[in-house]
Design a protein around this motif. Structure first.
Motif, short mmCIF file in Angstrom:
data_model
loop_
_atom_site.label_atom_id
_atom_site.label_comp_id
_atom_site.label_asym_id
_atom_site.label_seq_id
_atom_site.Cartn_x
_atom_site.Cartn_y
_atom_site.Cartn_z
N ILE A 15 8.79 0.42 5.60
CA ILE A 15 8.89 -0.14 6.91
C ILE A 15 10.46 -0.38 7.54
N ASP A 251 11.19 -16.60 0.18
CA ASP A 251 10.07 -15.89 0.62
C ASP A 251 8.95 -17.23 1.00
N MET A 260 6.69 -12.84 6.58
CA MET A 260 8.02 -12.17 6.16
C MET A 260 8.58 -11.36 7.56
N GLY A 261 7.65 -11.03 8.27
CA GLY A 261 8.36 -10.47 9.68
C GLY A 261 8.97 -11.42 10.63
N ALA A 278 14.47 -10.35 5.97
CA ALA A 278 14.16 -11.01 4.56
C ALA A 278 13.28 -10.20 4.04
N HIS A 279 12.38 -9.46 4.79
CA HIS A 279 11.25 -8.82 3.81
C HIS A 279 11.77 -7.54 3.10
N GLY A 280 10.68 -6.83 2.44
CA GLY A 280 11.04 -5.77 1.61
C GLY A 280 10.35 -4.49 2.28
N THR A 281 10.24 -3.60 1.61
CA THR A 281 9.51 -2.21 2.34
C THR A 281 8.13 -2.10 2.74
N ALA A 282 7.33 -3.37 2.37
CA ALA A 282 5.97 -3.38 2.54
C ALA A 282 5.46 -1.94 2.47
N ASP A 284 2.21 -1.44 1.71
CA ASP A 284 1.06 -1.75 2.00
C ASP A 284 0.72 -1.41 3.39
N ILE A 285 1.62 -1.59 4.23
CA ILE A 285 1.49 -1.30 5.86
C ILE A 285 2.50 -0.13 6.24
N ALA A 291 4.42 -3.01 11.42
CA ALA A 291 5.15 -3.73 10.77
C ALA A 291 5.67 -4.57 12.21
N ASN A 292 5.85 -5.96 11.76
CA ASN A 292 6.44 -6.87 12.83
C ASN A 292 8.02 -6.82 12.59
N GLU A 340 0.41 -9.93 11.21
CA GLU A 340 0.77 -11.20 10.49
C GLU A 340 -0.05 -12.46 11.05
#
Ligand code: ATP
Length: 359
Positions: A15, A251, A260-261, A278-282, A284-285, A291-292, A340
């Motif tokens: 993302i 986190d 995280m979004g 601050a979030h990673g590559t996520a 799962d989505i 993604a937000n 989210e």
């Protein structure tokens, strides 16, 4: 007066690419509104680039970061892409060390209109910034771990130089927040009751605090802080902590405001600064367009504030306020609700809603 700014964009993986597209669209619109041009050039790096080329952070990309006025970063790393020692390919850590980006700045606040995961009505008062030391601490051990028979050893490194500069950064940030009518208080987070390294960290924090008599300070152990950040996060203003504790608590504080979004960040050094969610590559989505992008959009606002300060160009700070107020209105008017928070707004919907409310 400089009217055009060169930005190195590193979208990365998952993302990261999706939210970077959102930020680039937003900055084009903000630029029109404030009479500035952002010349944004995308550069390759990341886990997929490593699979394709054997390099996760090409020298050309790092050189482009050094040549730019600021760096925008999406997210990097994929769970199945790993180095020989079993750890993930994480170029964001390499960049922090290469450009000496020692202060990881993670602000968190509640946004009216979004449901809070906390039951207390005081959750609406959450407005804090975590400053994470980003060049040493336990992350010093990355790539340096040693095996002794069937024991693995990683070393925590705390230096006077590294601790002094990040504590000063947090204390100055508290001064700035005090000038804006906020509390202006720094809470140092450590584990000084157990580790020599952390006792040294606390000693240096207390020494530096004396140089900022207008800033009130205290210290807490990281385990107690994990509890208190959930029980009464509204009681904190600025937190400063070691690299690994900061990684974990970032986190945790993102979760306090919904996920995280919603968590932007900046990695700041004396010569360069990088802005990323601050979030990673996520994974799962990723690829679903859900993604937000808010964390990335707010990171772009942090970039404008930093550039405004560095170049004495207050119009850029106006742009940052425009982004924050557009985000606030998009949510408080109920125009969009990210996944989210149980909503169905897509990345593009949220980006459009924010851009429509600029200015
Ligand atoms: P890293 O170690 O690289 O920081 P991580 O393991 O902490 O990554 P993330 O990629 O940040 O993990 O994702 C954690 C969870 O938060 C996942 O369920 C992911 O889908 C969700 N998440 C992260 N960012 C967003 C976003 N922008 N919008 C919606 N959900 C997100």
């Amino acid at each position: 007066m400089k009217k055009s700014y060169l930005v190195a964009a590193l979208p990365g993986d998952g993302i990261g690419k999706e939210v970077m597209d959102a930020a680039i669209e937003l900055l084009a619109a903000v630029g029109v509104s404030i009479g500035r041009t952002f010349h944004i050039v995308r550069h390759p790096a990341g886990a997929q680039h490593y699979l394709d080329s054997g390099e996760s952070l090409p020298t050309e990309t790092l050189d482009a970061c050094r040549a730019a006025d600021a760096i925008l970063f999406g997210a990097m790393g994929l769970p199945h892409v790993r180095g020989a020692d079993g750890t993930e390919i994480i170029p964001q850590l390499d960049i922090r060390f290469a450009l000496d980006l020692y202060a990881g700045v993670r602000p968190i606040r509640t946004w009216p209109g979004l449901p809070s995961p906390l039951a207390s009505t005081r959750a609406s008062e959450i407005d804090l910034v975590l400053v994470r030391e980003s060049t040493e601490g336990l992350f010093y051990a990355r790539g340096r771990g040693v095996m002794e028979g069937e024991a693995a050893l990683d070393t925590m490194k705390i230096t006077r130089h590294g601790t002094t500069r990040v504590c000063d950064f947090a204390l100055q940030l508290a001064q700035q927040r005090k000038a804006q009518g906020k509390r202006g208080h720094v809470t140092n987070v450590d584990k000084a009751n157990v580790f020599l390294s952390m006792a040294y960290w606390r000693q240096i924090f207390e020494e530096r605090a004396k140089a900022f008599p207008d800033v009130s300070t205290d210290s807490a152990y990281v385990d107690a802080m994990a509890l208190n950040l959930v029980m009464k996060p509204w009681a904190y203003d600025v937190l400063v902590t070691e690299n690994m504790f900061g990684d974990i608590l970032s986190d945790l504080i993102a979760a306090l405001v919904g996920g995280m979004g919603m968590a932007p960040s900046a990695d700041i050094g004396d010569d360069y600064a990088l802005f990323q969610p601050a979030h990673g590559t996520a994974p799962d989505i990723a690829g679903k367009g859900i993604a937000n992008p808010t964390a990335m959009l707010l990171s772009a606002a942090m970039m404008l504030d930093w550039l405004a300060h560095r170049h004495g160009d207050s119009v850029l700070a106006d742009g940052a306020r425009q982004i924050e107020s557009a985000v606030q209105r998009a949510f408080s008017e109920g125009a969009v609700l990210p996944g989210e928070f149980g909503g169905s707004s897509k990345t593009a919907d949220i980006t459009r809603a924010v851009i429509e409310r600029l200015g």
